[in-house]
Design a protein around this motif. Structure first.
Motif, PDB file in Angstrom:
ATOM      1  N   VAL A   8      63.247   9.212  82.923  1.00  0.00           N
ATOM      2  CA  VAL A   8      63.231   9.727  84.294  1.00  0.00           C
ATOM      3  C   VAL A   8      61.858   9.565  84.923  1.00  0.00           C
ATOM      4  N   LYS A   9      60.810   9.822  84.161  1.00  0.00           N
ATOM      5  CA  LYS A   9      59.457   9.648  84.684  1.00  0.00           C
ATOM      6  C   LYS A   9      59.186   8.190  85.064  1.00  0.00           C
ATOM      7  N   GLU A  10      59.780   7.261  84.332  1.00  0.00           N
ATOM      8  CA  GLU A  10      59.638   5.839  84.669  1.00  0.00           C
ATOM      9  C   GLU A  10      60.254   5.569  86.043  1.00  0.00           C
ATOM     10  N   LEU A  11      61.374   6.238  86.333  1.00  0.00           N
ATOM     11  CA  LEU A  11      62.027   6.066  87.623  1.00  0.00           C
ATOM     12  C   LEU A  11      61.185   6.651  88.763  1.00  0.00           C
ATOM     13  N   THR A  12      60.692   7.886  88.567  1.00  0.00           N
ATOM     14  CA  THR A  12      59.922   8.548  89.637  1.00  0.00           C
ATOM     15  C   THR A  12      58.596   7.860  89.900  1.00  0.00           C
ATOM     16  N   SER A  13      58.049   7.204  88.878  1.00  0.00           N
ATOM     17  CA  SER A  13      56.785   6.493  89.073  1.00  0.00           C
ATOM     18  C   SER A  13      56.944   5.341  90.050  1.00  0.00           C
ATOM     19  N   LYS A  14      58.132   4.703  90.054  1.00  0.00           N
ATOM     20  CA  LYS A  14      58.390   3.606  90.999  1.00  0.00           C
ATOM     21  C   LYS A  14      58.422   4.147  92.428  1.00  0.00           C
ATOM     22  N   ILE A  15      59.012   5.364  92.609  1.00  0.00           N
ATOM     23  CA  ILE A  15      59.050   5.977  93.938  1.00  0.00           C
ATOM     24  C   ILE A  15      57.646   6.392  94.366  1.00  0.00           C
ATOM     25  N   ASP A  16      56.859   6.958  93.424  1.00  0.00           N
ATOM     26  CA  ASP A  16      55.491   7.370  93.736  1.00  0.00           C
ATOM     27  C   ASP A  16      54.653   6.192  94.216  1.00  0.00           C
TER      28      ASP A  16
ATOM     29  N   SER B 233      65.254  17.919  69.722  1.00  0.00           N
ATOM     30  CA  SER B 233      64.523  17.641  70.962  1.00  0.00           C
ATOM     31  C   SER B 233      64.315  16.159  71.215  1.00  0.00           C
ATOM     32  N   THR B 234      64.460  15.330  70.213  1.00  0.00           N
ATOM     33  CA  THR B 234      64.189  13.896  70.365  1.00  0.00           C
ATOM     34  C   THR B 234      65.008  13.253  71.486  1.00  0.00           C
ATOM     35  N   PRO B 235      66.313  13.476  71.611  1.00  0.00           N
ATOM     36  CA  PRO B 235      67.080  12.862  72.706  1.00  0.00           C
ATOM     37  C   PRO B 235      66.558  13.276  74.088  1.00  0.00           C
ATOM     38  N   TYR B 236      66.156  14.576  74.256  1.00  0.00           N
ATOM     39  CA  TYR B 236      65.648  15.007  75.549  1.00  0.00           C
ATOM     40  C   TYR B 236      64.302  14.362  75.855  1.00  0.00           C
ATOM     41  N   ASP B 237      63.453  14.213  74.860  1.00  0.00           N
ATOM     42  CA  ASP B 237      62.158  13.578  75.076  1.00  0.00           C
ATOM     43  C   ASP B 237      62.330  12.150  75.567  1.00  0.00           C
ATOM     44  N   VAL B 238      63.304  11.435  74.989  1.00  0.00           N
ATOM     45  CA  VAL B 238      63.586  10.055  75.426  1.00  0.00           C
ATOM     46  C   VAL B 238      64.090  10.060  76.862  1.00  0.00           C
TER      47      VAL B 238
END
Length: 327
Positions: free
Chosen positions: A91-99, A81-86
């Motif tokens: 992705v959340k870092e990207l969406t936070s910029k849009i938010d 699961s480690t690669p998916y968590d990274v």
């Protein structure tokens, strides 16, 4: 004005990502073969009292082996699961910029939306005031849940308000008319009640509360129902009077019979006294004048004799020189 960058289809290309599906290899077949032989060896197992200690130890070994397998699974799951968590964090870092941009724009748009609603509310209040003046009444009942929506036009709002007012006025008029009819029917009931009371002259009056249910029936049924109610009660009173009169007559006849019996008994007593008097007189007459006087003692008991009869008897005894003694 600063030029705004519009994200187009080229931004979708950024969604391309290289994903290498993971695979975890372990000696599954060997484990299955080992565990199948273990399960087979325990088939038909019967634990005896002598083997309790042995099988308690065996039970602990089996549970320990199972725990080892579970620990192995959890360890590999975490690594897998480690690669998916990274990736998820990236992705959340990207969406936070849009938010950030979305929230900034939305906040400013909300200011304009509140301004629009306030301006529209003023127009709605103006319409309400005109309607209040027109109909000369307040309309606190008016519902305006969606009047401030952007899609709701002033024309449609005006139409809807007038419809609500018309429905309210109609309902209010219907209510007033219903109350008027009920009051008229109540007054008619009270008048009919008094008329029927005078007609039937009941001792037990029918109260208004007994006929109040007639407010819910038609006018034509009211008189028929009252006629039946009063007639039934009148018949009951007449039947009561008849029974009472019969009882009084029976009582009177019984009293007269008792008086007649008493009179008969008194007559019998008088007859006995008279007969006794006659016997005494006859005995005295039969005695010759030259013969010596003979006496005879007679005991007489008188019952139910009146005072006058007793006085007459005493006078008779004295006039005839009869000696007597009261016992």
């Amino acid at each position: 004005m600063k030029e705004i960058m519009i994200l187009g289809t080229e931004a979708l290309n950024l969604k391309e990502v290289v994903v290498t599906p993971g695979k975890i290899d372990f000696a599954k077949e060997k484990f299955i073969e080992l565990l199948d032989r273990m399960v087979e060896s325990y088939e038909g197992l019967v634990v005896t009292e002598e083997e309790i200690k042995k099988f308690k130890q065996e039970l602990a070994n089996l549970r320990g082996f199972k725990k080892g397998i579970e620990d192995f699974r959890k360890e590999k799951k975490k690594a897998y699961s480690t690669p998916y968590d990274v990736f998820e964090s990236d992705v959340k870092e990207l969406t936070s910029k849009i938010d950030f941009v979305v929230n900034n724009i939305n906040t400013q748009l909300d200011v304009f939306e509140e301004k629009r609603k306030a301006e529209k509310q003023l127009k709605i209040d103006e319409i309400k005031n005109k309607l209040i003046e027109k109909y000369a009444m307040d309309f606190n009942f008016i519902e305006a849940k969606d009047f401030l929506n952007a899609t709701k036009t002033i024309k449609s709002i005006t139409t809807e308000l007038e419809e609500q007012i018309a429905n309210y006025v109609k309902a209010e008029n219907d209510r007033i008319e219903k109350e008027r009819l009920i009051q008229e029917k109540k007054e008619m009931l009270e008048m009919l009640l008094e008329t029927f009371q005078d007609k039937f002259e009941l001792r037990s009056k029918i109260r208004y509360t007994e006929i109040e249910f007639l407010l819910d029936v038609s006018t034509s049924e009211i008189k028929e129902t009252l006629q039946v109610m009063f007639q039934e009660r009148k018949d009951n009173e007449n039947e009561f009077d008849r029974i009472q009169a019969e009882n009084e007559e029976k009582k009177k006849l019984k009293e007269e019979e008792q008086k007649r019996i008493i009179e008969l008994e008194k007559e019998e007593v008088v007859e006995e006294v008279v007969e006794t008097k006659e016997e005494v007189i006859e005995e005295e007459i039969e005695v010759p004048a030259h013969a010596p006087v003979k006496t005879k003692t007679v005991t007489i008991k008188f019952e139910n004799m009146s005072l006058n009869q007793a006085n007459e008897l005493m006078q008779f005894i004295k006039d005839n020189g009869i000696c007597y003694e009261v016992l």
